[in-house]
Design an enzyme around this catalytic site. Structure first.
Site, PDB file in Angstrom:
ATOM      1  N   ASN A 110     -54.460  47.601 -15.614  1.00 49.97           N
ATOM      2  CA  ASN A 110     -53.248  47.910 -14.460  1.00 49.97           C
ATOM      3  C   ASN A 110     -54.108  48.268 -13.041  1.00 49.97           C
ATOM      4  O   ASN A 110     -53.676  47.583 -11.959  1.00 49.97           O
ATOM      5  CB  ASN A 110     -52.453  49.083 -14.827  1.00 49.97           C
ATOM      6  CG  ASN A 110     -51.360  48.692 -15.931  1.00 49.97           C
ATOM      7  OD1 ASN A 110     -51.552  47.475 -16.555  1.00 49.97           O
ATOM      8  ND2 ASN A 110     -50.913  49.829 -16.653  1.00 49.97           N
ATOM      9  N   THR A 155     -33.488  26.942  28.984  1.00 48.03           N
ATOM     10  CA  THR A 155     -32.816  27.862  28.184  1.00 48.03           C
ATOM     11  C   THR A 155     -31.431  27.245  27.659  1.00 48.03           C
ATOM     12  O   THR A 155     -30.730  26.296  28.456  1.00 48.03           O
ATOM     13  CB  THR A 155     -32.349  29.136  29.172  1.00 48.03           C
ATOM     14  OG1 THR A 155     -31.224  28.867  29.917  1.00 48.03           O
ATOM     15  CG2 THR A 155     -33.200  29.960  29.926  1.00 48.03           C
ATOM     16  N   HIS A 156     -30.986  27.711  26.505  1.00 47.70           N
ATOM     17  CA  HIS A 156     -29.914  27.019  25.821  1.00 47.70           C
ATOM     18  C   HIS A 156     -30.209  25.510  25.896  1.00 47.70           C
ATOM     19  O   HIS A 156     -29.264  24.674  25.770  1.00 47.70           O
ATOM     20  CB  HIS A 156     -28.721  27.266  26.630  1.00 47.70           C
ATOM     21  CG  HIS A 156     -28.276  28.746  26.906  1.00 47.70           C
ATOM     22  ND1 HIS A 156     -27.696  29.354  26.341  1.00 47.70           N
ATOM     23  CD2 HIS A 156     -28.839  29.242  28.216  1.00 47.70           C
ATOM     24  CE1 HIS A 156     -27.591  30.698  27.002  1.00 47.70           C
ATOM     25  NE2 HIS A 156     -28.252  30.648  28.172  1.00 47.70           N
ATOM     26  N   SER A 277     -42.541   4.340   9.143  1.00 47.26           N
ATOM     27  CA  SER A 277     -41.314   4.042   8.316  1.00 47.26           C
ATOM     28  C   SER A 277     -41.491   3.020   7.410  1.00 47.26           C
ATOM     29  O   SER A 277     -42.198   1.951   7.731  1.00 47.26           O
ATOM     30  CB  SER A 277     -39.956   4.026   9.136  1.00 47.26           C
ATOM     31  OG  SER A 277     -39.183   3.445   8.232  1.00 47.26           O
ATOM     32  N   LYS A 283     -40.954   2.952  14.048  1.00 48.89           N
ATOM     33  CA  LYS A 283     -41.072   4.662  14.102  1.00 48.89           C
ATOM     34  C   LYS A 283     -42.509   5.292  14.242  1.00 48.89           C
ATOM     35  O   LYS A 283     -43.458   4.511  13.622  1.00 48.89           O
ATOM     36  CB  LYS A 283     -40.426   4.868  12.712  1.00 48.89           C
ATOM     37  CG  LYS A 283     -38.903   4.618  12.542  1.00 48.89           C
ATOM     38  CD  LYS A 283     -38.166   5.620  13.440  1.00 48.89           C
ATOM     39  CE  LYS A 283     -37.870   6.913  12.979  1.00 48.89           C
ATOM     40  NZ  LYS A 283     -37.069   6.919  12.039  1.00 48.89           N
ATOM     41  N   GLU A 290     -42.655  18.283  10.969  1.00 43.98           N
ATOM     42  CA  GLU A 290     -41.528  18.604  10.244  1.00 43.98           C
ATOM     43  C   GLU A 290     -41.895  19.188   8.985  1.00 43.98           C
ATOM     44  O   GLU A 290     -41.129  20.297   8.437  1.00 43.98           O
ATOM     45  CB  GLU A 290     -41.019  17.231   9.885  1.00 43.98           C
ATOM     46  CG  GLU A 290     -40.251  16.560  10.996  1.00 43.98           C
ATOM     47  CD  GLU A 290     -39.871  15.270  10.515  1.00 43.98           C
ATOM     48  OE1 GLU A 290     -38.729  15.083   9.945  1.00 43.98           O
ATOM     49  OE2 GLU A 290     -40.579  14.103  11.152  1.00 43.98           O
TER      50      GLU A 290
HETATM   51  N1  ARG Z   1     -51.894  40.006 -15.886  1.00 48.15           N
HETATM   52  C1  ARG Z   1     -51.391  41.179 -15.699  1.00 48.15           C
HETATM   53  C2  ARG Z   1     -50.993  40.879 -14.159  1.00 48.15           C
HETATM   54  O1  ARG Z   1     -51.017  40.220 -13.655  1.00 48.15           O
HETATM   55  C3  ARG Z   1     -52.337  42.253 -15.463  1.00 48.15           C
HETATM   56  C4  ARG Z   1     -52.100  43.468 -15.995  1.00 48.15           C
HETATM   57  C5  ARG Z   1     -51.625  43.670 -17.486  1.00 48.15           C
HETATM   58  N2  ARG Z   1     -51.429  44.785 -17.621  1.00 48.15           N
HETATM   59  C6  ARG Z   1     -50.581  45.134 -18.781  1.00 48.15           C
HETATM   60  N3  ARG Z   1     -50.537  46.355 -18.954  1.00 48.15           N
HETATM   61  N4  ARG Z   1     -50.066  44.237 -19.446  1.00 48.15           N
HETATM   62  O2  ARG Z   1     -50.281  41.896 -14.064  1.00 48.15           O
END
Ligand code: ARG
Length: 456
Positions: A110, A155-156, A277, A283, A290
């Protein structure tokens, strides 16, 4: 194969669950950040006596070798792995045995993923900023080239007052300068290290989060571990900065599309940035402009997707957050592509100054100057405005322009008119007299150019 996290379960997930869960096909691009982060982590663990210096050296050397092998192509990234973090750790353990298993002490995926994205996006911001600056340099050169090319300002989308093409281009330069500012502002808040927040609550090991942050070039650390692992504000902020930048490119694109139409014929895109085109031989399509306009919608979509993903998430990490990467990577990839194409398109674009001038002569865009002329002779502005309007109406009725009305006709509307009025409504003079700061006079555009150049 059973997962590295097999424990309470046997880790033998269904194939379809693996495919659904896996993020390696989009997070593998963060391999460098993942490995660099792990090297700093190993060094910190040794510095704090959590692992031995020998183990740390071994881990760092192992990680360095993996990085080298990925970059040389000797180690293909295994797309069967769940994510890049698991891949690196798996290879490390295969190569180093038990030592490899020590790396994940006092951290979690994490905080690891939060670290990797911040490091990755930090680099993206630098790359995007470089591209915006390149575009700014091109724009400033074009503005210099066309600083006295008169065109109608609108403008506009109605012809309003005479301006120069250089002045118009410099308006976009000012927008891009703010974009650079927004990117750098976003980088400031992003540059705090989440590593050491661990799964959510911090750790019982005596770690040194500042050591890692400093080694990895962060300004500081995230001060609340729950926030550190669940904050994705920096992705949202970056995508909004990119969205604003895309909005600017899109408005510019829209004008280029209009200007290169037969109806305007103000600019010509080079062949290198024009498509044909398949059926209509005449064209010259402004496809690049775009597409930039079109891709702006896509980037807004990326921003909305992540905002929506995040809005109902309880603290701290939830797997929903894995969805952050595709959105933010797509926004970065898209804006970089657009900026690169845009740069070439503008660099090779030429203005048809003759047509701009012709258009400027047709829309009574000097009517304000005619009113101002009377004001300078002592008439209140509202009265002057009315007379000028009546003269325009007369021109429309009789199919002429203010420049071609005889002085005698002018005099029947006000005896303040004299032959010097023609000088006052001459288009070049109208431009030259707009000397107010930020105005369209050549001198003012020159100082705008100098301002941007000084920043660049
Ligand atoms: N692949 C996960 C992500 O991108 C990594 C973290 C995963 N953590 C867990 N507790 N499963 O968020």
């Amino acid at each position: 194969m059973a997962k590295m996290w097999a424990g309470v379960t046997d880790g033998m997930t269904a194939k379809i669950a693996d495919d659904f869960n896996s993020s390696i096909h989009f997070d593998s691009r963060m391999y460098r950040q993942d490995i660099t982060g792990s090297m700093a982590h190993a060094a910190m663990l040794a510095a704090k006596g959590i692992i031995s210096p020998e183990d740390a050296d071994c881990l760092v050397a192992g990680l360095e070798a993996i990085l080298g092998d990925i970059e040389s192509g000797a180690l293909p990234i295994d797309m069967e792995c769940e994510d890049i973090h698991m891949f690196v750790e798996q290879v490390l353990t295969q190569r180093l045995g038990d030592v490899g298993k020590k790396l994940h002490t006092a951290r979690s995926r994490n905080d690891q993923v939060a670290l990797d994205i911040r490091m990755y996006l930090r680099q993206e911001i630098d790359d995007i900023t470089d591209l915006v600056r390149k575009l700014l340099a091109v724009l400033v050169d074009k503005a210099e080239e066309y600083k006295s090319a008169i065109m109608p300002g609108y403008t506009h989308l109605q012809r309003a007052q005479p301006i120069t093409f250089g002045h118009h281009l410099m308006a976009y330069a000012m927008m891009l300068l703010r974009d650079v500012d927004r990117l750098s502002d976003c980088r400031k808040r992003m540059n705090f290290s989440p590593i050491g927040c661990c799964a959510l609550a911090g750790t019982t090991y005596d770690t040194d989060r500042y050591f890692e942050a400093e080694k990895l070039g962060f300004e500081g650390i995230c001060l609340n571990s729950l926030d550190g692992v669940s904050d994705r504000d920096f992705c949202v902020e970056l995508m909004s900065a990119i969205s604003v930048l895309m909005m600017h490119l899109s408005r510019f694109s829209e004008e280029i599309i209009l200007w290169s139409s037969w109806e305007f014929k103000f600019v010509e895109l080079s062949d290198a940035y024009t498509t044909g085109s398949s059926i209509m031989p005449q064209k010259r399509n402004p496809d690049m402009a775009e597409l930039v306009r079109g891709k702006t919608g896509r980037v807004y979509g990326d921003l909305m997707a992540l905002l929506t993903t995040l809005k109902g998430l309880p603290l701290a990490y939830n797997k929903d957050m894995q969805e952050d990467k595709e959105a933010v990577f797509d926004a970065c990839d898209t804006v970089k592509m657009c900026l690169e194409v845009f740069c070439g398109m503008i660099k090779t674009m030429s203005a048809n100054t003759q047509n701009m001038k012709l258009a400027a002569q047709k829309g009574f865009i000097n009517a304000t100057d005619l009113a101002d002329y009377l004001v300078k002779k002592g008439l209140p502005f509202r009265s002057a405005y009315k007379i000028s309007g009546q003269l325009v109406a007369l021109c429309i009725q009789t199919g002429t322009v203010l420049e071609d009305l005889p002085l005698d006709t002018y005099k029947t509307y006000s005896d303040l008119f004299d032959s010097d009025l023609f000088e006052a409504i001459d288009l070049s003079n109208c431009v030259e007299k707009r000397i107010s700061v930020g105005g369209t006079s050549v001198a003012s555009v020159e100082s705008q150019i100098a301002y941007v150049k000084a920043i660049l």
